[in-house]
Design a protein around this motif. Sequence first.
Motif, mmCIF file in Angstrom:
data_model
loop_
_atom_site.group_PDB
_atom_site.id
_atom_site.type_symbol
_atom_site.label_atom_id
_atom_site.label_comp_id
_atom_site.label_asym_id
_atom_site.label_seq_id
_atom_site.Cartn_x
_atom_site.Cartn_y
_atom_site.Cartn_z
ATOM 1 N N UNK A 43 0.815 -1.214 0.000
ATOM 2 C CA UNK A 43 0.000 0.000 0.000
ATOM 3 C C UNK A 43 0.850 1.267 0.000
ATOM 4 N N UNK A 44 2.168 1.108 0.005
ATOM 5 C CA UNK A 44 3.054 2.259 -0.018
ATOM 6 C C UNK A 44 3.223 2.949 1.316
ATOM 7 N N UNK A 45 2.934 2.231 2.395
ATOM 8 C CA UNK A 45 3.054 2.805 3.733
ATOM 9 C C UNK A 45 4.359 2.318 4.360
ATOM 10 N N UNK A 46 5.240 3.241 4.639
ATOM 11 C CA UNK A 46 6.561 2.898 5.152
ATOM 12 C C UNK A 46 6.536 2.704 6.659
ATOM 13 N N UNK A 47 7.338 1.780 7.117
ATOM 14 C CA UNK A 47 7.453 1.530 8.549
ATOM 15 C C UNK A 47 8.406 2.527 9.190
ATOM 16 N N UNK A 48 8.175 2.767 10.462
ATOM 17 C CA UNK A 48 9.134 3.523 11.264
ATOM 18 C C UNK A 48 10.275 2.609 11.684
ATOM 19 N N UNK A 49 9.917 1.359 11.946
ATOM 20 C CA UNK A 49 10.894 0.361 12.401
ATOM 21 C C UNK A 49 10.399 -1.028 12.041
ATOM 22 N N UNK A 50 11.299 -1.880 11.581
ATOM 23 C CA UNK A 50 11.008 -3.296 11.389
ATOM 24 C C UNK A 50 11.930 -4.105 12.280
ATOM 25 N N UNK A 51 11.350 -5.067 12.986
ATOM 26 C CA UNK A 51 12.131 -5.952 13.846
ATOM 27 C C UNK A 51 11.942 -7.381 13.349
ATOM 28 N N UNK A 52 13.002 -7.967 12.809
ATOM 29 C CA UNK A 52 12.947 -9.304 12.230
ATOM 30 C C UNK A 52 13.644 -10.301 13.148
#
Length: 233
Positions: A43-52
């Motif tokens: 949807x083109x919404x960027x994350x502030x943070x990704x935790x994998x």
Amino acid sequence: MITSASNPKLRLVHRLLESRRQREKEGLFVVEGEDLVQAAEDAGIESVELLRADEDVEPELLAKVSTMGHPPRVLGIYRRTALPRGVEPVSLALWHVADPGNLGTILRTADAFGASVAVSPGCADPTGPKAVRASAGALFRVPLADFDEPGGTRVALVSHDGRPLAELDPGVPVTYVLGAERQGLPDDVVAACDETATIPLAPGAESLNVAIAGAIALYEHRRRGRDGRDVPV
């Protein structure tokens, strides 16, 4: 690699998952799982943070903060202001729909029919973990609005004594107004609407789940077409 449960990022995730007040204060919310993170990206919404797991954080620490029964492989933090806002020609307006599962399901249904969703004070938080999961990614695609924003013909869906929904031809724009799971719509909200409609039920049946009622309203509107004529579905 995060190796401590006291890490500030994990503590933020925990607060956001546990508290609507914190989500509103921080302007952030959490998405759990690869499918939902992918839906946000699509949807083109960027994350502030990704935790994998295994890349950014130890898997067992991710599992401890998660609300899911099966530990996710990834968590994403997103801005609430990044979600779509606005009003489509067809809308569902929700009055005090407090169950987050119902709200998420309504978002998913609205996504299927190209509708927007307007929420009143007293509704569940669309960015709460249960609502996010129930939306199956629709949260990132369905425009949200305040309860009074959608215009056009406002149709109150009531359990009894309204016109049969199939007989109604409200045209567009139109807003179908649905009430709380148990109490339904208060008299003043019904009085402020242009029409009242009822979904006929079998004898002895009292009412429908609010998410099901919303789905039927949107389906019936699509079936009739914008000008009221029957169209293929």
